[in-house]
Each structure stands twice: as structure tokens, then as C-alpha cells.
Write a protein that holds these residues in place. Structure first.
Motif, mmCIF file in Angstrom:
data_model
loop_
_atom_site.group_PDB
_atom_site.id
_atom_site.type_symbol
_atom_site.label_atom_id
_atom_site.label_comp_id
_atom_site.label_asym_id
_atom_site.label_seq_id
_atom_site.Cartn_x
_atom_site.Cartn_y
_atom_site.Cartn_z
ATOM 1 N N GLY A 43 7.150 6.405 -20.834
ATOM 2 C CA GLY A 43 7.099 5.744 -22.141
ATOM 3 C C GLY A 43 6.336 6.496 -23.208
ATOM 4 N N LEU A 44 5.193 7.032 -22.831
ATOM 5 C CA LEU A 44 4.343 7.701 -23.823
ATOM 6 C C LEU A 44 5.036 8.934 -24.409
ATOM 7 N N GLY A 45 5.668 9.725 -23.549
ATOM 8 C CA GLY A 45 6.355 10.927 -24.003
ATOM 9 C C GLY A 45 7.625 10.595 -24.772
ATOM 10 N N PRO A 82 2.729 15.345 -13.099
ATOM 11 C CA PRO A 82 3.710 14.251 -12.960
ATOM 12 C C PRO A 82 3.098 12.872 -12.782
ATOM 13 N N ASN A 83 1.825 12.725 -13.163
ATOM 14 C CA ASN A 83 1.180 11.418 -13.041
ATOM 15 C C ASN A 83 1.265 10.676 -14.344
ATOM 16 N N ASP A 84 1.624 9.398 -14.281
ATOM 17 C CA ASP A 84 1.604 8.620 -15.509
ATOM 18 C C ASP A 84 0.326 7.780 -15.586
ATOM 19 N N GLU A 85 -0.674 8.151 -14.807
ATOM 20 C CA GLU A 85 -2.025 7.699 -15.130
ATOM 21 C C GLU A 85 -2.935 8.912 -15.045
ATOM 22 N N HIS A 86 -4.212 8.709 -15.201
ATOM 23 C CA HIS A 86 -5.112 9.847 -15.326
ATOM 24 C C HIS A 86 -5.067 10.773 -14.113
ATOM 25 N N LEU A 119 -7.149 22.483 -14.450
ATOM 26 C CA LEU A 119 -6.020 23.017 -15.212
ATOM 27 C C LEU A 119 -5.511 22.003 -16.246
ATOM 28 N N ARG A 120 -5.607 20.739 -15.914
ATOM 29 C CA ARG A 120 -5.161 19.693 -16.842
ATOM 30 C C ARG A 120 -6.040 19.681 -18.103
ATOM 31 N N LEU A 121 -7.346 19.785 -17.904
ATOM 32 C CA LEU A 121 -8.257 19.846 -19.060
ATOM 33 C C LEU A 121 -7.972 21.101 -19.884
ATOM 34 N N ASN A 154 -4.030 4.076 -28.422
ATOM 35 C CA ASN A 154 -4.274 3.823 -26.999
ATOM 36 C C ASN A 154 -2.985 3.294 -26.369
ATOM 37 N N HIS A 155 -2.719 3.695 -25.120
ATOM 38 C CA HIS A 155 -1.487 3.259 -24.446
ATOM 39 C C HIS A 155 -1.731 2.562 -23.117
ATOM 40 N N THR A 156 -2.968 2.257 -22.788
ATOM 41 C CA THR A 156 -3.162 1.652 -21.470
ATOM 42 C C THR A 156 -4.299 0.645 -21.447
ATOM 43 N N THR A 174 3.127 -2.102 -33.190
ATOM 44 C CA THR A 174 4.069 -2.340 -32.096
ATOM 45 C C THR A 174 5.069 -1.181 -32.002
ATOM 46 N N ASN A 175 5.294 -0.723 -30.778
ATOM 47 C CA ASN A 175 6.221 0.382 -30.522
ATOM 48 C C ASN A 175 7.637 0.069 -31.000
ATOM 49 N N GLY A 176 8.447 1.093 -31.046
ATOM 50 C CA GLY A 176 9.859 0.939 -31.369
ATOM 51 C C GLY A 176 10.616 2.106 -30.756
ATOM 52 N N GLU A 233 2.851 -0.195 -8.923
ATOM 53 C CA GLU A 233 2.564 -1.542 -8.419
ATOM 54 C C GLU A 233 2.468 -2.540 -9.571
ATOM 55 N N TYR A 234 1.855 -2.135 -10.695
ATOM 56 C CA TYR A 234 1.686 -3.121 -11.766
ATOM 57 C C TYR A 234 3.009 -3.520 -12.421
ATOM 58 N N LYS A 235 4.017 -2.622 -12.317
ATOM 59 C CA LYS A 235 5.337 -2.947 -12.883
ATOM 60 C C LYS A 235 6.151 -3.830 -11.927
ATOM 61 N N LYS A 290 -0.970 -6.129 -18.220
ATOM 62 C CA LYS A 290 -1.015 -4.781 -17.649
ATOM 63 C C LYS A 290 -0.135 -3.768 -18.382
ATOM 64 N N GLU A 291 1.017 -4.184 -18.864
ATOM 65 C CA GLU A 291 1.932 -3.251 -19.537
ATOM 66 C C GLU A 291 1.576 -3.229 -21.011
ATOM 67 N N ALA A 292 1.110 -2.086 -21.503
ATOM 68 C CA ALA A 292 0.655 -2.031 -22.890
ATOM 69 C C ALA A 292 1.747 -2.544 -23.838
ATOM 70 N N SER A 293 2.945 -2.003 -23.710
ATOM 71 C CA SER A 293 4.041 -2.464 -24.560
ATOM 72 C C SER A 293 5.352 -2.521 -23.776
ATOM 73 N N GLY A 294 5.729 -1.349 -23.227
ATOM 74 C CA GLY A 294 7.082 -1.194 -22.725
ATOM 75 C C GLY A 294 7.959 -0.796 -23.901
ATOM 76 N N THR A 295 8.946 0.052 -23.654
ATOM 77 C CA THR A 295 9.903 0.415 -24.694
ATOM 78 C C THR A 295 11.322 0.316 -24.137
HETATM 79 C C1 F55 Z 1 0.988 10.178 -18.743
HETATM 80 C C2 F55 Z 1 -0.050 10.982 -18.354
HETATM 81 C C3 F55 Z 1 -1.307 10.454 -18.234
HETATM 82 CL CL1 F55 Z 1 -2.616 11.446 -17.736
HETATM 83 C C4 F55 Z 1 -1.553 9.127 -18.517
HETATM 84 C C5 F55 Z 1 -0.515 8.327 -18.919
HETATM 85 C C6 F55 Z 1 0.750 8.849 -19.031
HETATM 86 C C7 F55 Z 1 1.892 8.005 -19.450
HETATM 87 O O1 F55 Z 1 3.020 8.429 -19.299
HETATM 88 N N1 F55 Z 1 1.633 6.800 -19.977
HETATM 89 C C8 F55 Z 1 2.577 5.952 -20.463
HETATM 90 O O2 F55 Z 1 3.760 6.242 -20.450
HETATM 91 N N2 F55 Z 1 2.151 4.817 -21.007
HETATM 92 C C9 F55 Z 1 3.083 3.890 -21.589
HETATM 93 O O3 F55 Z 1 3.168 4.130 -22.982
HETATM 94 C C10 F55 Z 1 4.252 3.419 -23.557
HETATM 95 C C11 F55 Z 1 4.336 3.809 -25.013
HETATM 96 O O4 F55 Z 1 3.295 3.254 -25.736
HETATM 97 C C12 F55 Z 1 4.057 1.918 -23.376
HETATM 98 O O5 F55 Z 1 5.199 1.288 -23.851
HETATM 99 C C13 F55 Z 1 3.840 1.579 -21.901
HETATM 100 O O6 F55 Z 1 3.498 0.221 -21.776
HETATM 101 C C14 F55 Z 1 2.726 2.442 -21.342
HETATM 102 O O7 F55 Z 1 2.588 2.219 -19.950
#
Ligand code: F55
Length: 838
Positions: free
Chosen positions: A134-136, A285-289, A295-297, A372-374, A479-481, A568-570, A667-672
Motif C-alpha cells: 500500500g505505501l509504495g 521485502p518486509n512491510d513492517e520495520h 544496509l537498510r539504514l 504516518n502509515h501505521t 484520507t488516501n485515494g 495476521e492483523y489483516k 490496525k489497518e491505517a487506511s487500506g487502498t
Molecule cells: C514497507 C516497509 C517498511 Cl520498513 C514498513 C512498512 C512498509 C509498508 O509497505 N507499509 C504499508 O504498506 N503500509 C500501508 O500504507 C497504506 C498507504 O497509506 C495504508 O493504506 C495501509 O493501511 C498501510 O498498512
């Protein structure tokens, strides 16, 4: 295609004539490029050659816009939005560029007349998967909207050599393969070696008092990396704007002072060069920290430093003094991944450009804004102090200085409140010390936003509460779009035609206009057209499923879809529990009238996230049993579509009947994805989480399937001591479902395979599946009852789409511009080749 005829057709007119936006000109430059760029003739050309020839033909048509845009911005000295993001999940460019140029049909016709299969050519493009989810993807939608709204903007990020891994499913498990997206070259980018910059890393600092009494700091790095920009044009929809996505690639520097840094260690120096090129090698490939990965820093600092140096170069090119940096650039931080920018801009201004600290700090705070996204506390980025100091010794000193001044302010505001000081500090000192990146972003920004109303409220009351109390005016919701160009016009051409035939084409730029469809929900004829389109999209997806999953699915069954990262949260496993409950019902009552359903899952699990991988195995395991059971008689099908991506999403959203948005509330910041489904006429089954709440608000409670605990209810249950095992014992159906998994029914009798998943649910259930199970199953029952009333379902589907205007990323970008960026539109006048040369 005949080689002789093709060769005879190559023309030699100047580019400006050949770059016309019509079919014949397009054919002409396609052939030119096949010969002159690809060096191929039809007898030898591969599909990829044809794709590239078409891509270059389209690129020629972009360049005029790109040059005109750059010239216009330079001449006007336009205020520019810099969108800093470690991820841009762009998806394939060719189709989108054809749509935005307004020549999609012409290109299709041109290729067809040359005897080529246009869709097959489009399918050749390897999508740049430079993001996790979602973030990307949000970053990609945002730069599309900025170009469409004619806002001068630059997207800054990393040109990863390997994007998000390719997922295949082997024996029901996820298997990862590297994504070699650059294998056949990338026609959409231009390398700009002349704008390469140097980035320092590691080493130590020296502090010296000069003779004139000033203090100077020198950072003596242990390594240098050179950042080379690659530019991709980002077209607006049917305007003359082509903004830029500038991605940085790490290269060994041209000259490196071996004597000073490596003292005769030639081999070590060469190794260091190789390792510096690793910086932009691969997307994490992690969507959390990503905890504690050096190397990430380095990646984060690398692209941030390159981008800020680039902005300074642009200012200097326009002879603008750096005191005006914040007037020229509004810099948006896409989460904390680029938050080091706060310290880096201070370093550039103070150390390298000799600006006094206070002045530099004012400029910095007026420059940055942070999204912020989380809400997940464990996903907030923090870096261990020793690691941070090793990579960025000077930045740590700067952060200490920012912190000292900031905490002085806090102590003045809250005398004696040392607990608050500790909570707000940029340094976490509760155990081993960490740098808190979200705090750095908050302190160094003039605006902080969440991505949906609930999310922003929870930031204010919870995650960033102390900052909200300190600076309430910095906070706002955005709000996202998502962009309707990719997610409707490109992905769903059938629906686009019906809508445009009914209400005109204005909706593509002004999505609110979809409201005009509302009265048509009452027309039986329109409803029947609407259904035909959905049916055609479902047939197309069924073909993909047959090919990829080897499962025959019925396009007349309900397509019940959950596609997103596996987490798990999804709660993909909550959907799994429901499917098992249905299956048990069919086993108990073989003649039960049940409207046929196809459950479609897709999404990647982080390679190191074992529970998520087990969730995939559970879903595929259920599919193996259910799809083959003759007693089911095709009333249920369960498929896991491998490698969910932008490309696959474009096939999936238009074919969905039901959109699963079932995360634990809060738990889900927004979802898109939820928005992409809604636009394309899917109904949502969802919790009161993220943007679901706003979707329900616009479509009306009657047109949304709501279930589950609310956020306050989740908190209350948590506080009173949640015991999932009690819920298991009190619900016979839930018990039967869980026992079946535990006993190996979906793992060929292996009662150990799903043990970690079952035990986690029985004894912890951190995401409250058991507490929401009954409500979910009952809600799904209502979904089933509604589905059989075809006309009613269609009405609801039309209304969902008609009321999705709010979720255009154009609206999001207007909100950002109005409240945060204050960057006016700059329409572009097309220059002719003659102008450019003059
Ligand atoms: C990727 C790398 C790291 Cl280190 C941390 C998070 C992510 C990541 O991909 N986060 C992500 O996708 N977050 C999502 O952002 C979306 C856009 O705002 C939201 O819709 C969604 O709820 C949120 O989980």
C-alpha cells in the motif's frame, strides 16, 4: 509481418513530425524503432522486441511534454513538491502512458493493422515492483495525480535492481524468486550521469575551533558512494504535463582516495567498491520495520542525501539562496523511511553551506511534512544507537543537538514532567538506546498526517499523543485515494466505456461525477449492462485462474476476493475459518441451497514471517480439500492466485463481487485496495477500520456489510483480559472448525503442521479472530442472502461505484496542496522542436 514491406516503410523525417499522436505516425515510429533501436526485423523480432519498439515510439511522444514541462517550471521558478519515498510501486508504464496521452485505441489499432496482438505486447512489460504494498502504491497514485493536477513535483526514491520478489506456490507453500525486472532493459528511464552526487558513510567527526572563534565540524567518512539518477517521465492525464520520478542507483565513486582511506589495502578497497554498489541492489521485502539491518539504514540515508543534494543543485542552478529552500520545495516524507532527511538537511545547511543553526532549523521545519502509515507499535522504526553512530556519526551528533533544544522546550512547557520528557525524546533510553525515527520526523516537520480519519484520531489519542498535546495544529487527516486512470480506465475498459457513454468522460478527472450514475441504478437496462460487464471481467479472470492455479471456476459464482499482503492483523485466516464453516455445513446438509462462491486470495508474505507463510499453506490446503470434494458439487472453490502485483491487481479488482476488508479494528491505517474494489463495483464486507469507515459513510450502511468489534470494543476486551480459549469452548461451530485444522484435515493428516497457528489462536489470538468469528459468519450469511437477489445486488454495486468519488487520489492531492504544500498548479504549454533548439 513482412520484412521487406516493413523496411521500405522506415522514414527519415525529423522527430517532431514523426511524434504526432495518430495511428499512422505511431505505426511509422514503431517500425523505425524496431529497426533503429532494437536492430531487429520481423523475421527475427521477439515479442519483447515488439514491445520495446512500441514503448520507444510512445517515449518519443513523451519527451516533447517532458522537455516542455521542465522548461515551463524553470522559467516560472515554480514551487515544487518533492515526494520522498523508499518505495514506488508503479506497475507497468506502457498502457498507462497510452491512456494518459489519449492514444490507447490508436495504438491498439496500429498494432492490429501490423498483424500484432496488442494485449500480448502489453503483457511483455515487466512491472517495476519497487515497493511492498500500500505505501509504495500510494506513492505511485500520488505522482499520477500530481501530474494530472499540473502540480510541479518530483518523486524521489531508490532504483532497486531487484524489486519485490516473485512469488510462486509450490506444494501449497510460497516460494520466492528474485525479480530481475531490468533484464531486457527499461525503455522508460533516462540515466542522468551528469547529475550524479556523492554520499558519505561511516567514519568519524572532527571538531575544531577556528582562529575567528567559530566552531567547525568535519565529517571524515570511511566510504563514499556515488548516486546516479535515473529519470522516468510521469504523464498527467490528457494534459501537457510530464513530471519526473527520479530514482537513485548506487555506484562506486569515480575517484576514491585510496591512500587516505585504505592505506595500501587495494583488495579491501575493491571489495568496498563492490559493497557500495549493493546499496541499491534489493528492496527489503518486509512491510513492517526491518529491525537493525545496517544496509537498510544505508539505503535510506543514501536516497535522502542524493535527493536533498539534488534539490540544492536545482536551487543553485536557478540562483536561489538556500534561505529560501522551503519556499522552493515542499518535501513530503512517506513514512519514517526518509526521516533522516531532517538531520541531513541540517547537516547540508549548517556544515556544508555555513548557515547558522537557528536559521537552518527554521528552514528545515518549514520544508518537511510527515505522513504516518501505521498504528502497529512494533512497526515504528527505531535504530540501535551503536549502529546509527557507525553509519552516520555526524547525524547522531545533529540529532542529539536537535533533541537537546527540543527537550528544553518540552521542559519549559511541562516543568517537572520528566516522564513526558522521556516519552517525547528522540532517543529511547528505556533499555538499550535507540533513535526514534517517528519522533525525528515529528520534530522536524510543520505538518503531520494520518491516512484515514480513524487512523488520524488514533495517532492523536495514542501513538503520537504527546506530540499532539504539544503541537495540535501540526496534525491533520489526509484520507488516501487511488488513481482512477489506472484502476478504472486502464484496468476496466468495459466499465469505462459504459460509464462514459452514460455520463460523458469528465469523471476521469473529476471522480465525484460518478454520482450521475445513481439514477441509472433504477434502470433495468443499465443494470443488465452493468452485470454483463462484470460477467465478462469474471470470465477473463477465470481464464487466468485456470492457467495459473489449474482450477476451473464458474464466472457465475460469487467472486469473493481478499488480495493484500499476508498478515495476521489483516486476518486472511479469519476468512479461512469461515470457508471451513461453510464446508462443514455442506458436509452436514449435502443438499443445502448455497449460492456458489469462489474464494480468491492473493498476496505475498514477508519471506521471514513464518506465521504468514503458514496462513498461505492453510488456504491452499483448504483449496486442495474443498475443490476436489464431490459432495461440494462446485458450490465452493478456493484459489490462491500466485504473485499478486499491480499487473495482477488490474485483472482482479474489476472481476470482484465481494471485497474482503476484515482487519482487526484499529490496525489497518487506511487500506487502498478497498477503494479499488469499490470503484469497480464490488460490495465490501468489512470492519470499522481504516478507510472502510469512510467507504461505509459514503455508500450508506445499507450498501455495506459491516461486522465485528469496534476499536473501543477491542481495547475494552483487551483490558478486561481476552481469553480466546473461552470463545472456542462456547461456540460449537468455531470449535469444530479449529479442531479440524488441528487434527490435520487440511494437511493430509499431519496434525503438527498447523499447530503453531492453532495454538496462537487458542491461547493468544492477538488479533481477536475468535471474538469476531460469530459476527463475521452471520454477516457472510447476509451477503449470501443479498447475492441471490440479483437485481438488488446490482443496484448496490452501481451505488458503490457511483459514490466512490471521494477516493480518487486527485482529492487526496488537492487536500495536501491546500493544507500542507501550497503549491499552485502550473499548466504547461507545449514547445515545438524549434523552440527547444532556439
Ligand atoms: C514497507 C516497509 C517498511 Cl520498513 C514498513 C512498512 C512498509 C509498508 O509497505 N507499509 C504499508 O504498506 N503500509 C500501508 O500504507 C497504506 C498507504 O497509506 C495504508 O493504506 C495501509 O493501511 C498501510 O498498512
Amino acid at each position: 509481418m513482412d520484412t521487406r514491406a516493413a523496411a521500405a516503410a522506415v522514414d527519415h523525417r525529423p522527430l517532431s513530425e514523426r511524434a504526432a499522436l495518430n495511428k499512422e505516425a505511431l505505426k511509422q515510429s514503431f517500425l523505425d524503432n524496431l529497426f533503429h533501436t532494437q536492430g531487429k526485423f520481423p523475421a527475427l523480432a521477439s515479442k519483447s522486441d515488439y514491445y520495446l519498439a512500441l514503448a520507444y515510439a510512445v517515449r518519443e511522444r513523451l519527451l516533447q511534454r517532458w522537455i516542455s514541462t521542465a522548461a515551463e517550471y524553470m522559467q516560472k521558478g515554480a514551487r515544487t513538491v518533492s515526494y520522498l519515498s523508499a518505495e514506488f510501486l508503479m506497475g507497468p508504464h506502457l498502457g498507462n502512458n497510452l491512456i494518459n496521452l489519449g492514444i490507447y485505441d490508436e495504438a491498439k489499432q496500429a498494432m492490429t493493422e501490423l498483424g500484432l496482438n496488442f494485449d500480448e505486447l502489453l503483457a511483455q512489460e515487466e512491472e517495476p515492483g519497487l515497493g511492498n504494498g500500500g505505501l509504495g502504491r500510494l506513492a505511485a497514485c500520488f505522482i499520477d495525480s500530481m501530474a494530472t493536477l499540473e502540480i510541479p513535483s518530483l518523486g524521489y526514491g531508490i532504483r532497486y535492481e531487484f524489486g519485490i520478489f516473485h512469488q510462486s506456490i509450490v506444494d501449497g507453500w510460497q516460494v520466492e524468486k528474485t525479480d530481475k525486472w531490468l533484464r531486457y532493459g527499461n525503455p522508460w528511464e533516462l540515466q542522468r550521469p551528469e547529475w550524479a552526487v556523492q554520499v558519505k558513510l561511516g567514519g568519524y567527526t572532527e571538531h575544531r575551533s577556528e582562529e575567528d572563534g567559530t566552531l567547525t565540524v568535519r565529517w571524515i567518512p570511511s566510504r563514499l558512494v556515488s548516486g546516479v539518477p535515473y529519470d522516468t517521465p510521469i504523464l498527467g492525464y490528457r494534459n501537457n504535463t510530464a513530471n519526473t520520478l527520479r530514482l537513485w542507483s548506487a555506484q562506486a565513486p569515480e575517484s576514491f582516495d585510496f591512500e587516505v582511506f585504505n592505506r595500501g589495502d587495494y583488495y579491501g578497497a575493491v571489495m568496498q567498491k563492490m559493497s557500495s554498489e549493493n546499496l541499491s541492489k534489493v528492496l527489503y521485502p518486509n512491510d513492517e520495520h526491518e529491525g537493525g539491518k545496517e544496509l537498510r539504514l544505508e539505503q535510506q540515508y543514501f536516497f535522502v542525501s542524493c535527493s536533498l543534494q539534488d534539490m540544492i543543485r536545482i536551487m543553485q542552478g536557478q540562483r536561489l539562496p538556500l534561505e529560501h529552500f522551503h519556499e522552493k520545495f515542499a518535501v513530503q516524507l512517506n513514512d519514517t523511511h526518509p526521516a533522516i532527511a531532517v538531520a541531513e538537511l541540517m547537516r547540508l545547511l549548517v556544515d556544508e553551506h555555513k548557515m547558522p543553526w537557528n536559521r537552518a532549523w527554521q528552514v528545515t521545519c518549514k520544508t518537511f511534512a510527515y505522513t504516518n502509515h501505521t498504528l502497529m507499535p512494533e512497526a515504528l522504526e527505531r535504530w540501535p544507537l551503536p549502529l546509527f553512530k557507525k553509519v552516520l556519526p555526524r547525524h547522531l551528533e545533529i540529532i542529539f543537538e536537535i533533541n537537546a533544544r527540543f527537550l528544553d522546550e518540552v521542559r519549559r512547557r511541562y516543568p517537572g514532567d520528566s516522564a513526558r520528557v522521556a516519552r517525547l525524546s528522540l532517543i529511547d533510553e528505556s533499555g538499550p538506546r535507540y533513535v526514534r525515527m517517528a519522533h525525528l520526523a515529528c520534530v522536524g516537520s510543520h505538518a503531520i498526517n494520518g491516512v484515514a480519519e480513524l487512523h488520524t484520531e488514533l495517532l492523536k489519542s495514542d501513538v503520537l499523543r504527546d506530540f499532539y498535546e504539544l503541537w495540535p495544529n501540526k496534525f491533520s487527516n489526509k484520507t488516501n485515494g487511488v488513481t482512477p486512470r489506472r484502476w478504472m480506465v486502464l484496468a476496466n475498459p468495459r466499465l469505462t466505456r459504459l460509464v462514459s457513454d452514460s455520463i460523458g468522460e469528465d469523471w476521469i478527472k473529476h471522480l465525484d461525477q460518478l454520482q450521475k450514475l445513481e439514477p441509472l441504478a433504477e434502470s433495468a437496462d443499465f443494470r443488465s449492462h452493468w452485470r454483463e460487464i462484470k460477467r465478462a471481467n469474471k470470465r477473463a479472470l477465470a481464464e487466468v485462474i485456470a492457467r495459473r492455479c489449474n482450477v476451473a471456476v464458474d464466472p457465475d459464482s460469487m467472486f469473493d476476493v481478499q488480495v493484500k499482503r499476508i498478515h495476521e492483523y489483516k486476518r486472511q485466516h479469519l476468512a479461512a475459518l469461515h470457508i471451513i464453516a461453510l464446508y462443514l455445513q455442506l458436509k452436514a446438509q449435502p443438499n443445502l441451497e448455497l449460492a456458489p462462491r469462489t474464494f480468491i486470495f492473493g498476496g505475498k508474505a514477508a519471506p521471514g514471517y513464518r506465521m504468514a507463510k503458514l496462513m498461505i499453506k492453510l488456504i491452499t490446503g483448504i483449496g486442495d480439500v474443498v475443490n476436489r470434494d464431490p459432495m461440494v458439487r462446485d458450490r465452493l472453490k478456493v484459489v490462491f492466485l500466485p504473485n499478486f502485483s499491480v499487473t495482477n491487481g488490474q485483472r482482479i479488482y474489476p472481476a470482484a463481487d465481494l471485497s474482503e476488508q476484515i482487519s482487526t479494528a484499529g490496525k489497518e491505517a487506511s487500506g487502498t485496495g478497498n477503494m479499488k474494489f469499490q470503484m469497480n463495483g464490488a460490495l465490501t464486507i468489512g470492519t470499522m477500520d481504516g478507510a472502510n469507515i469512510e467507504i461505509r459513510e459514503v455508500v450508506g450502511a445499507d450498501n455495506f456489510f459491516l461486522f465485528g468489534l469496534t476499536t473501543p470494543q477491542v481495547y475494552a476486551l483487551q483490558a478486561q483480559g481476552y481469553r480466546p480459549h473461552d470463545w472456542y469452548e462456547q461456540d460449537p461451530q468455531l470449535r469444530e472448525v479449529i479442531d479440524m485444522i488441528r487434527d490435520g484435515y487440511f494437511s493430509r493428516g499431519d496434525a503438527s503442521l498447523f499447530r503453531p497457528l492453532v495454538d496462537s489462536l487458542l491461547w493468544h489470538d492477538p488479533y481477536f479472530l475468535f471474538a469476531d468469528f460469530r459476527s463475521y459468519v452471520e454477516c457472510q450469511q447476509r451477503v449470501g442472502e443479498t447475492w441471490v437477489d440479483t437485481e438488488r445486488w446490482t443496484r448496490m454495486s452501481i451505488l458503490n461505484s457511483a459514490r466512490s468519488g471521494k477516493f480518487s487520489s486527485d482529492r487526496s492531492i488537492r487536500d495536501y496542496t491546500k493544507d500542507i504544500w501550497h503549491a499552485p498548479s502550473v499548466p504547461v504549454e507545449l514547445l515545438t522542436e524549434h523552440h527547444v533548439r532556439a
